[in-house]
Design a protein around this motif. Structure first.
Motif, PDB file in Angstrom:
ATOM      1  N   GLY A  30       5.479  18.481 -64.765  1.00  7.84           N
ATOM      2  CA  GLY A  30       5.088  17.197 -64.016  1.00  7.84           C
ATOM      3  C   GLY A  30       4.814  17.285 -62.676  1.00  7.84           C
ATOM      4  O   GLY A  30       5.327  18.008 -61.992  1.00  7.84           O
ATOM      5  N   ILE A  31       3.592  16.506 -62.549  1.00  8.98           N
ATOM      6  CA  ILE A  31       3.132  16.544 -61.169  1.00  8.98           C
ATOM      7  C   ILE A  31       3.008  15.262 -60.704  1.00  8.98           C
ATOM      8  O   ILE A  31       2.832  14.026 -61.642  1.00  8.98           O
ATOM      9  N   ALA A  32       3.663  14.802 -59.424  1.00  8.00           N
ATOM     10  CA  ALA A  32       3.527  13.544 -58.809  1.00  8.00           C
ATOM     11  C   ALA A  32       2.992  13.551 -57.605  1.00  8.00           C
ATOM     12  O   ALA A  32       2.880  14.447 -56.578  1.00  8.00           O
ATOM     13  N   GLU A  33       2.225  12.401 -57.202  1.00  7.86           N
ATOM     14  CA  GLU A  33       1.550  12.236 -55.819  1.00  7.86           C
ATOM     15  C   GLU A  33       1.870  11.007 -55.464  1.00  7.86           C
ATOM     16  O   GLU A  33       1.755   9.797 -56.274  1.00  7.86           O
ATOM     17  N   LEU A  34       2.375  10.731 -54.338  1.00  5.02           N
ATOM     18  CA  LEU A  34       2.305   9.288 -53.497  1.00  5.02           C
ATOM     19  C   LEU A  34       2.042   9.614 -52.178  1.00  5.02           C
ATOM     20  O   LEU A  34       2.246  10.469 -51.516  1.00  5.02           O
ATOM     21  N   GLY A  35       1.253   8.531 -51.844  1.00  2.00           N
ATOM     22  CA  GLY A  35       0.606   8.763 -50.286  1.00  2.00           C
ATOM     23  C   GLY A  35      -0.140   7.271 -49.880  1.00  2.00           C
ATOM     24  O   GLY A  35      -0.059   6.121 -50.615  1.00  2.00           O
TER      25      GLY A  35
END
Length: 166
Positions: free
Chosen positions: A95-100
């Motif tokens: 799983g890849i997650a990105e928050l920004g």
């Protein structure tokens, strides 16, 4: 956009029989789009979601709300939970997650524009914080995407190198 790293990722995923799912926020689908740009992606790409709002996060991910309550927003521990949820939701190996905060403004929590956290969940976990110090939304989206793909490729390599040989 990032064809060489995506080709390397695709090769590793296909050779290992692994799969990936993505949950991304300020990259707006660019991580998934790059992974899908390689022919044969259907053999390893399980799916992705843009989790830009609280409503979309609840709709697309089964997050552990109790665990998240004790964590500060836009931190590596938070994105690790999002990556885990992305992986579990579609029964993927990774799983890849990105928050920004792509900009031009920062977050209500005090993070400057150009700040992103990226998490990888799988046989090996990893996370990074990216700070570009830029207010340019489009440039930040591209840099966050590149950082996510690079981290995933490096993490995949570490995972595959540490596997016992038969």
């Amino acid at each position: 956009m990032f064809s060489s790293v995506c080709a390397a990722i695709a090769c590793k995923l296909a050779a290992s029989g692994h799969s990936v799912s993505v949950a991304e926020s300020s990259t707006g689908g660019l991580i998934a789009a790059n992974l899908l740009s390689v022919a044969g992606a259907s053999s390893y790409f399980r799916g992705g979601s843009v989790i830009y709002t609280r409503e979309s996060r609840h709709a697309f991910l089964d997050l552990d709300v109790i665990k998240l309550k004790g964590l500060k927003p836009l931190t590596e521990p938070v994105v690790a939970e999002f990556a885990r949820a992305a992986r579990l939701k579609l029964d993927a190996t990774w799983g890849i997650a990105e928050l920004g905060a792509a900009g031009p403004k920062g977050t209500p929590y005090g993070h400057a524009p150009g700040t992103s956290v990226i998490g990888i969940s799988g046989p090996v976990n990893a996370s990074i914080t990216v700070e570009t110090f830029l207010e340019n939304r489009e440039e930040n989206m591209v840099q966050f995407t590149e950082a996510a793909l690079t981290l995933f490729n490096t993490t995949l390599m570490r995972s595959l190198e540490s596997r016992p040989t038969t």
